[in-house]
Scaffold this motif. Structure first.
Motif, PDB file in Angstrom:
ATOM      1  N   GLN A   1       0.814  -1.218   0.000  1.00 32.19           N
ATOM      2  CA  GLN A   1       0.000   0.000   0.000  1.00 32.19           C
ATOM      3  C   GLN A   1       0.846   1.266   0.000  1.00 32.19           C
ATOM      4  O   GLN A   1       0.449   2.287   0.574  1.00 32.19           O
ATOM      5  CB  GLN A   1      -0.942   0.000   1.212  1.00 32.19           C
ATOM      6  N   SER A   2       2.023   1.188  -0.626  1.00 33.97           N
ATOM      7  CA  SER A   2       2.881   2.361  -0.717  1.00 33.97           C
ATOM      8  C   SER A   2       3.610   2.335  -2.056  1.00 33.97           C
ATOM      9  O   SER A   2       4.158   1.303  -2.448  1.00 33.97           O
ATOM     10  CB  SER A   2       3.886   2.375   0.437  1.00 33.97           C
ATOM     11  N   GLN A   3       3.619   3.463  -2.761  1.00 35.43           N
ATOM     12  CA  GLN A   3       4.255   3.529  -4.072  1.00 35.43           C
ATOM     13  C   GLN A   3       5.775   3.424  -3.944  1.00 35.43           C
ATOM     14  O   GLN A   3       6.378   3.934  -3.002  1.00 35.43           O
ATOM     15  CB  GLN A   3       3.890   4.840  -4.772  1.00 35.43           C
TER      16      GLN A   3
ATOM     17  N   SER B   1       6.873   7.437 -12.298  1.00 33.20           N
ATOM     18  CA  SER B   1       7.133   7.439 -13.738  1.00 33.20           C
ATOM     19  C   SER B   1       8.596   7.169 -14.056  1.00 33.20           C
ATOM     20  O   SER B   1       8.915   6.509 -15.041  1.00 33.20           O
ATOM     21  CB  SER B   1       6.702   8.781 -14.342  1.00 33.20           C
ATOM     22  N   TRP B   2       9.513   7.671 -13.220  1.00 38.41           N
ATOM     23  CA  TRP B   2      10.934   7.442 -13.465  1.00 38.41           C
ATOM     24  C   TRP B   2      11.248   5.942 -13.426  1.00 38.41           C
ATOM     25  O   TRP B   2      11.968   5.422 -14.290  1.00 38.41           O
ATOM     26  CB  TRP B   2      11.779   8.163 -12.413  1.00 38.41           C
TER      27      TRP B   2
ATOM     28  N   MET C   1      11.525  -0.138 -18.344  1.00 40.59           N
ATOM     29  CA  MET C   1      11.382  -0.387 -19.775  1.00 40.59           C
ATOM     30  C   MET C   1      12.742  -0.416 -20.473  1.00 40.59           C
ATOM     31  O   MET C   1      12.939  -1.131 -21.457  1.00 40.59           O
ATOM     32  CB  MET C   1      10.500   0.692 -20.398  1.00 40.59           C
ATOM     33  N   LYS C   2      13.696   0.386 -19.979  1.00 41.45           N
ATOM     34  CA  LYS C   2      15.013   0.499 -20.619  1.00 41.45           C
ATOM     35  C   LYS C   2      16.067  -0.444 -20.029  1.00 41.45           C
ATOM     36  O   LYS C   2      17.207  -0.450 -20.494  1.00 41.45           O
ATOM     37  CB  LYS C   2      15.511   1.946 -20.480  1.00 41.45           C
ATOM     38  N   SER C   3      15.700  -1.208 -19.013  1.00 40.17           N
ATOM     39  CA  SER C   3      16.720  -1.976 -18.274  1.00 40.17           C
ATOM     40  C   SER C   3      17.002  -3.353 -18.846  1.00 40.17           C
ATOM     41  O   SER C   3      17.815  -4.092 -18.289  1.00 40.17           O
ATOM     42  CB  SER C   3      16.277  -2.135 -16.812  1.00 40.17           C
TER      43      SER C   3
ATOM     44  N   ARG D   1      12.633  -5.296 -12.489  1.00 40.44           N
ATOM     45  CA  ARG D   1      11.311  -5.911 -12.664  1.00 40.44           C
ATOM     46  C   ARG D   1      10.328  -5.259 -11.688  1.00 40.44           C
ATOM     47  O   ARG D   1      10.610  -5.162 -10.487  1.00 40.44           O
ATOM     48  CB  ARG D   1      11.373  -7.419 -12.380  1.00 40.44           C
ATOM     49  N   LEU D   2       9.193  -4.804 -12.215  1.00 42.72           N
ATOM     50  CA  LEU D   2       8.159  -4.172 -11.396  1.00 42.72           C
ATOM     51  C   LEU D   2       6.940  -5.087 -11.341  1.00 42.72           C
ATOM     52  O   LEU D   2       6.355  -5.406 -12.381  1.00 42.72           O
ATOM     53  CB  LEU D   2       7.770  -2.812 -11.973  1.00 42.72           C
ATOM     54  N   ILE D   3       6.572  -5.521 -10.136  1.00 51.01           N
ATOM     55  CA  ILE D   3       5.421  -6.419  -9.968  1.00 51.01           C
ATOM     56  C   ILE D   3       4.364  -5.686  -9.162  1.00 51.01           C
ATOM     57  O   ILE D   3       4.561  -5.372  -7.981  1.00 51.01           O
ATOM     58  CB  ILE D   3       5.826  -7.736  -9.274  1.00 51.01           C
TER      59      ILE D   3
END
Length: 458
Positions: A399-401, A434-435, A441-443, A448-450
């Protein structure tokens, strides 16, 4: 059946399929159900199931003899253990026989005749036919610390031990098919994998409704279970409750507990050791041997989720609970802190997700070692490493970005731990800035973002 229970069943089946006579000990936390596993194992196999009671030896034998007679076995009213086992073996047809003795600490801990008679019967009959004896217990501390003392040299006749572990989050989700993912994680943070507790929650209700109905209502089972759990297994509960109350407040180092409780360091060490033996508490260890000068050492936490929730939210506010409606109590004393409380359980959920990915071939390497890193200036939630040194570092936020600064912090902790991250895994139910989305996307797969969707369907 979930993978963990399949492994438990496989352990028992290996001994059964060997055709040899043996004595096994199966044990675990009292809120982790062992009976369903044993019931599955003895299904369609010749067996006899005893439950030992906390009574005198004479009453124990009287009760068991009565059970045998009700099953058509001729036995005297007050047999000794040798007669009881003899008639049991002789009254069953040839072939494999499984004898299960549940709560066996109630008989081994109070008489020397039980194990002596059992080993004699196996010695006399165990070569002509298979007699597989399973001694089951829900008293972890007794099995691991007192059993051998009670049995003496006869403990050498035990062929194997199996500690039954809590079930993972995925199994609880299957148990509550109507429960939302977020409510399921919150529920897991309170009940954990202790299957005996799951039946008290209703997946037709929200998390708050379940807590109010099944935990905050002073007439509910879960309201009284933490006290029953400690009083059943611990002496001097006033001391243990004091230590756990401080641990729930975040006082988790020996010296800090010494100042907070007023107990001596030696006394606290002994009591912490007992809590760990019962799986009520645990001591944190950091991954690897490098960067030890930056590691936070001697960190203790409450490991039992039910006790952790109780001492965090109920214990310090119990007077208020007696005076106000349960929903008001929840809003005042639980609502604000439950999300951060659930973050520790969320780490276990993320770890399970990773290992499921590895099973499916979706993880970049085969995991050889894993753990956490507890630093003086920050933690690495999950560290995963292959046998040749491939390393993945993970951050989990419930529950935290997760933001760019979180990546910087993780890399800083990695340097202190002297770990080089080949892959970075970020888990969040509130998304990513956004960063970080752009960097992922460039890595080329290094970052990895889940998010909530992947976790919900994973």
């Amino acid at each position: 059946m979930e993978e963990q229970r399949r492994e438990d069943l496989s352990f028992l089946n290996r001994y059964y399929e060997s055709g040899l006579s043996n004595i096994l000990v199966v044990y675990g936390h009292r809120n982790i159900e062992v009976t369903p596993l044993l019931t599955k194992f003895i299904e369609n196999r010749r067996h006899y199931f005893f439950t030992a009671r906390s009574v005198s030896e004479r009453e124990q034998l009287f009760l068991w003899a009565g059970e045998l007679r009700r099953n058509g076995v001729k036995v005297s009213e007050f047999p000794d253990f040798k007669e009881l086992f003899d008639v049991l073996v002789k009254s069953t047809p040839q072939g494999s026989l499984i004898l299960v003795v549940d709560d066996f600490e109630n008989v081994v801990g109070k008489t020397s005749g039980f194990m002596k008679a059992l080993t004699e019967v196996l010695s006399e009959n165990g070569r002509q036919r298979q007699i597989l004896v399973i001694l089951a217990s829900c008293d972890i501390n007794w099995v691991e610390n007192s059993m051998v003392v009670n049995m003496g040299n006869l403990a050498g006749n035990i062929a194997g031990f199996r500690k039954i572990k809590p079930l993972p989050f995925s199994e609880m989700r299957a148990f509550f098919p109507k429960m939302s993912y977020r409510d399921a994680v919150l529920t897991y943070s309170v009940l954990g994998g202790q299957t005996a507790l799951w039946k008290y929650f209703d997946d037709n209700l929200s998390f708050k409704e379940n807590i109010c109905k099944n935990f905050l209502d002073t007439g509910s089972f879960l309201y009284g279970e933490p006290k029953r759990l400690t009083e059943y297994t611990l002496r001097e509960t006033a001391v243990y409750h004091t230590i756990m109350a401080q641990m729930a407040r975040g006082v988790n180092k020996l010296n800090d507990l010494y100042h907070a409780t007023g107990f001596s360091r030696a006394k606290i060490s002994v009591y912490l050791k007992t809590l760990i033996h019962h799986d009520f508490a645990c001591k944190g260890y950091s991954f690897g041997n490098a960067g030890r000068e930056n590691v936070l050492k001697g960190v203790y936490k409450i490991a039992d989720p039910l006790l952790n929730f109780y001492f965090k939210f109920i214990f310090p506010n119990e007077s208020s609970l007696r005076l106000m409606p349960t929903d008001k109590f929840y809003d005042i004393f639980i609502s604000a802190g439950i999300q951060s409380f659930a973050n520790e359980s969320f780490k276990a959920v993320c770890r399970e997700y990773i290992f499921k990915c590895e099973e499916k071939g979706l993880f970049p390497f085969e995991i050889g070692d894993e753990g956490q890193w507890l630093g003086k200036d920050g933690d690495i939630d999950i560290v995963l490493q292959s046998d040749i040194g491939d390393t993945a570092l993970c951050l989990c936020k419930w529950q935290s970005q997760i933001t760019h600064s979180d990546l910087d912090k993780l890399e800083s902790c990695a340097r202190l731990a002297r770990l080089e991250g080949d892959y970075y895994y970020f888990f969040s139910t509130a998304g990513f800035d956004s960063w970080l989305l752009d960097a992922s996307m460039k890595s080329a797969g290094k970052i990895r973002l889940i998010g909530i969707d992947e976790l919900t369907n994973g």
